[in-house]
Scaffold this motif. Sequence first.
Motif, mmCIF file in Angstrom:
data_model
loop_
_atom_site.group_PDB
_atom_site.id
_atom_site.type_symbol
_atom_site.label_atom_id
_atom_site.label_comp_id
_atom_site.label_asym_id
_atom_site.label_seq_id
_atom_site.Cartn_x
_atom_site.Cartn_y
_atom_site.Cartn_z
ATOM 1 N N ASN A 307 71.413 -3.833 9.413
ATOM 2 C CA ASN A 307 70.048 -3.528 9.013
ATOM 3 C C ASN A 307 69.156 -3.386 10.234
ATOM 4 O O ASN A 307 69.281 -4.139 11.207
ATOM 5 N N LEU A 387 62.598 -2.556 6.310
ATOM 6 C CA LEU A 387 64.054 -2.695 6.352
ATOM 7 C C LEU A 387 64.717 -1.362 6.045
ATOM 8 O O LEU A 387 64.298 -0.652 5.123
ATOM 9 N N GLY A 389 68.891 0.087 5.774
ATOM 10 C CA GLY A 389 70.323 -0.115 5.928
ATOM 11 C C GLY A 389 70.922 0.999 6.779
ATOM 12 O O GLY A 389 70.759 2.176 6.469
#
Length: 444
Positions: A307, A387, A389
Motif C-alpha cells: 500500500n 491509501l 493498493g
Amino acid sequence: MRAKLAGLALLTILFNSSCSDPAAVGLELAPGNNQIGVFYEEFILDAQLVLLDSFNTVNSGILVVGNETDEYFGKTEATGYSRLYLNATQTRPGTTAILDSMFFNMDIASVNGSNLDNPKTYSVHKLTEPILDTLYYNFDEVAYAANSFAAIDVTFGEIKDTVLQLSVNEQFQNELFGKMQTGSEFANLINFRNYFPGIAIKAKEGDNATVGVVLGDNTGITAYYHNVGDTVAFSYKIVSYPSRSFSGVKSDRSGTPTEVVKEYGKAYEVDPIVGMKSSLAMALRIDTSPLDAFLDTLSGVTFNQVNFTIGELESQNEDNNPITGMIMIFVDQDNEPIRSSINNAALYVQEDGQPQVVLDANGDEVPNNNFLTSAVLEYISDDKSYLAGITSHINAIYRGDILRQNWLLYASTPDTGDDFKRSMRQFKVNKDKVKIKVIYSKSR
C-alpha cells in the motif's frame, strides 16, 4: 468507492515493527512451519512540491470561484470567466413589454471553505475584452469592469448545492432589457458577444470559501416580463453553455513555507510539511527510489499486500474538505509525464488486479496506460489519510516487467474527474507520513 483491502488494519497491528533486514526477520504463517515466512516492511518516500506548468482550465464545465487565505499556501484567489450564449431563435420581448425583474442565476455544485455559517459574497462583472478561441491557463485573466452588475450575500450552512439568484442592478437591467427589445445586439450571437463579451464571477476577499459554478441553462441572465394589458408572464434567457470558459488563479505565497516555489515544473524541497492545492496546481512529486534498495535485498518472495499511504493529514476546518483522490503519473527528472510508446499518452500506476503491461503493435510488452484502470490514492475520512493498493505494480517492477519510476500526484480520478480544474481543495501532511507499506512472503 473502490474496495478497500479490509485486512490492512489487522495486518498492520500484527506486523507493527519495520525490519531493516526483511530476509532475516519475520513472522511465520504457522508455528513450526519453517518453509514460509511473512514479513512486514515500511519506508518513507521523499515528497517535493511542484507547481504544474501548462495547466489549462478551458471548458472544464465548472467555474472555480473563491478567495482563500492559508498560512501554508498563502492567499489564493480564483475567478471564473465565461462567454454567454444567446439563442437568437427565442422570442424577444416586444416594444410594449414591461420588465418585471432580472436575475443572474448561479448553479452551485459544491462549496468548500471555512465558517460556512457566515455570509459569503459573490459578484458578477461584465468583461471589457473578449475571451478568445485559444487555450487559457490557470494563471491567465481577462479584463472586466470594476463594478459588478449583480451580487449576493449568501449563508450556505449545510446546503452545498443550490441555484443562487443574484439581483441585477437597475441601471444594467434597463440597458440590457432595452437592447433585448429593439437592439441589433440581440439579432445574432456574433452581435451579442461584440456587445457583451462575457462575465467574470468573483468571491469576496476574506471569505475563505470557494464554490464550483456549473455552466449551463441554470447559470446566466433571466429577464422576466409581461406585455401591456396582459397578465401572462414571459422570460428571456441568456445562458452560459455552450460557451468558452476558464478559471484563472492568482496566488500570493509571500511569507509562507511555499514562497520558495517560484518556477513552474521544478521540484522544491519544503520541510517538514508538504501539501497539494487544486486550481493553484500545486502538486507532489514522490521519489520512489527507496524501492530499488528494498527490492534488491529480496529473492524468491511473493508480495501479499503493498500500500502507498499518505497521512494522517494535518487538521483543517471541517468544511474545508481535502482533495478527493489522486492518480500517480510516471514522471522523468524534469517532472514531465513519461508517455506510452503506443499512443503517447501519459503512463499511470495501474490498480491491483489489472494488467501492468500490454502488447504493442510489434508484440512487445510495454506499460499499460489505461486511465480508467489507474490506481487511485483515495481519501479515507475515518483515518484522515490516503491509501492506494499497489501490489500488482510492485510485483511488475520486481519481475522486471516495468521500470520503477518517480510519481507525480495529480488530483483526478476516473470516477470524480479532474479536481485540479474544478475546486480549490487542499491538504497538508508531514513528510514522514508519506510511506509504502509492504507485507510479503518468502520461501526459506
